[in-house]
Design an enzyme around this catalytic site. Structure first.
Site, mmCIF file in Angstrom:
data_model
loop_
_atom_site.group_PDB
_atom_site.id
_atom_site.type_symbol
_atom_site.label_atom_id
_atom_site.label_comp_id
_atom_site.label_asym_id
_atom_site.label_seq_id
_atom_site.Cartn_x
_atom_site.Cartn_y
_atom_site.Cartn_z
ATOM 1 N N ASP A 1 58.079 46.888 68.145
ATOM 2 C CA ASP A 1 57.746 45.599 67.542
ATOM 3 C C ASP A 1 56.280 45.222 67.754
ATOM 4 O OD1 ASP A 1 60.441 45.545 67.117
ATOM 5 O OD2 ASP A 1 60.775 43.585 68.039
ATOM 6 N N HIS B 1 57.601 47.894 72.314
ATOM 7 C CA HIS B 1 56.505 47.260 71.574
ATOM 8 C C HIS B 1 55.335 48.225 71.450
ATOM 9 C CE1 HIS B 1 58.924 43.871 72.980
ATOM 10 N NE2 HIS B 1 58.425 43.179 71.967
HETATM 11 ZN ZN ZN Z 1 58.021 40.409 68.499
#
Ligand code: ZN
Length: 394
Positions: A201, A346
């Site tokens: 992400d 991430h």
């Molecule tokens: Zn996020």
């Protein structure tokens, strides 16, 4: 809830990302529905899309790197065995029969419209019955032969400046591209073996390329949920590379707000902004959305249903944004991730990029296949717009 995510919310000014023309110029991307395997991945300009022992029954085509000063789009029409020519569609729309019924395509017509038609030629060729490639045809001419019992089993499309020479039979754009296609061609998913979807992400970022390098090296795939405000010019090549390596790009909203706190119109524009940017960069339309903070409600799901997105959560949270430790992230994934899991990381975190080699190698050594979320969903059931999924365990 993730601190990095919160920062994005605080820092970002609500605006659509500015997309400028990339060096490579206008390209076409395409995805085919195969009679036995369903929708395949998106391929970039001038790639051979072939499936062994399978034929193509539906197509979707899009453009990327469209010069802002030129209007127009891509328009296309397919001839389905037994049905004839369907209505012309444009710009990313599905056409054909995407339903596993025995209805192969026999011929296709692909053209550009508006100013694009005046500035470029678009070339198409198809493979018939797994044997013979047709010659290139251009600008809406028939590629393939309708009504004589031939089926389309492969396709290749490319865009050239108007009046330049037709592409050579074998001129993949670069050696790099050839290598990627070879890797893609070799890869197949074994439905009987365990599989995991790694997801990233808050990118794209300067660390995304490292993650792609590892995925490419190990012939693995992942899903990237991108933020619209990060789709800046310098990040365009890495997004295009992610797609050309067979990875999936999902929508993580323009500026990363908690969607449950926003009005319907803001939720809508937060989704549309990323979709518009991805269309411009890659010609593809995402069908997965990860809501920031994993936060959604009925209203958000209704919007996703209308716009054709599944809501994708996760079943293993690495907390990489919190620990910022490659060791900890590696340990969490290798200990917790099991068959059918969706792992949250991430690509905005350098530590996660640095953990990738150990994670990918470690999971593959344990016998896991690393697949995109859509691939996992396809193996394990359904992926429906407006529904939320946190794993696809058996
Ligand atoms: Zn996020």
């Amino acid at each position: 809830m993730c601190v990095v995510c919160m920062l994005f919310t605080l820092l970002s000014i609500f605006s659509f990302p500015v997309i400028t023309k990339a060096e490579d110029g206008l390209g076409v991307s395409y995805s085919a529905f195969f009679s036995q395997n369903g929708w395949g991945i998106w391929y970039m300009d001038n790639s051979n899309v072939v499936s062994e022992g399978n034929y193509i029954s539906a197509l979707r085509l899009g453009l990327y790197n469209q010069p802002q000063e030129l209007n127009g789009t891509i328009r296309y029409q397919v001839n389905v065995s037994g049905l004839g020519w369907l209505d012309e569609v444009e710009n990313g729309a599905e056409t054909g029969k995407a339903d596993f019924i025995q209805e192969p395509l026999e011929s296709v017509r692909v053209k550009l419209s508006g100013n694009l038609e005046e500035a470029y030629d678009i070339y198409t060729k198809v493979l018939q019955n797994n044997e013979t490639w047709t010659n290139w045809v251009k600008n809406g001419e028939d590629a393939g032969t309708a009504g004589v019992g031939t089926h389309i089993t492969g396709i290749r499309i490319t865009i050239r400046a108007k009046g330049s020479e037709a592409p050579n039979e074998n001129d993949e754009k670069t050696d790099e591209k050839k290598k990627e296609q070879k890797n893609l061609a070799k890869r197949s998913i074994d439905p009987n073996k365990p599989m995991i979807a790694l997801t990233f992400d808050d990118g794209p970022s300067e660390h995304t390329g490292i993650i792609l390098d590892v995925l490419e090296k190990y012939n693995a795939r992942a899903t990237f949920f991108v933020i619209g405000n990060n789709l800046k010019e310098k990040n365009i090549p890495v997004v295009q590379r992610a797609i050309s390596l067979g990875n999936e790009i999902g929508n993580h909203t323009v500026s990363h707000p908690d969607l449950t706190q926003k009005s319907t119109s803001v939720v809508s524009s937060q989704i549309d902004g990323v979709e518009k940017a991805l269309r411009e960069i890659t010609g593809t339309k995402p069908n997965l959305l990860r809501p920031p903070y994993g936060s959604y409600n009925r209203q958000v799901l209704n919007q996703l249903s209308k716009k054709g997105y599944a809501c994708i959560l996760w079943s293993v949270d690495t907390l990489d944004w919190k620990t910022k430790s490659a060791d900890s992230t590696t340990k969490t994934v290798l200990e917790k991730a099991k068959d059918g899991d969706i792992v949250l990381m991430h690509d905005s975190q350098k530590s996660s990029a640095l953990a990738m080699e150990r994670i990918v190698k470690g999971l593959q050594d344990k016998g896991y296949q690393l697949v995109t979320v859509s691939e996992l969903a396809k193996q394990r059931g359904q992926l429906n717009a407006g529904k939320a999924y946190s794993s696809f365990r058996r």
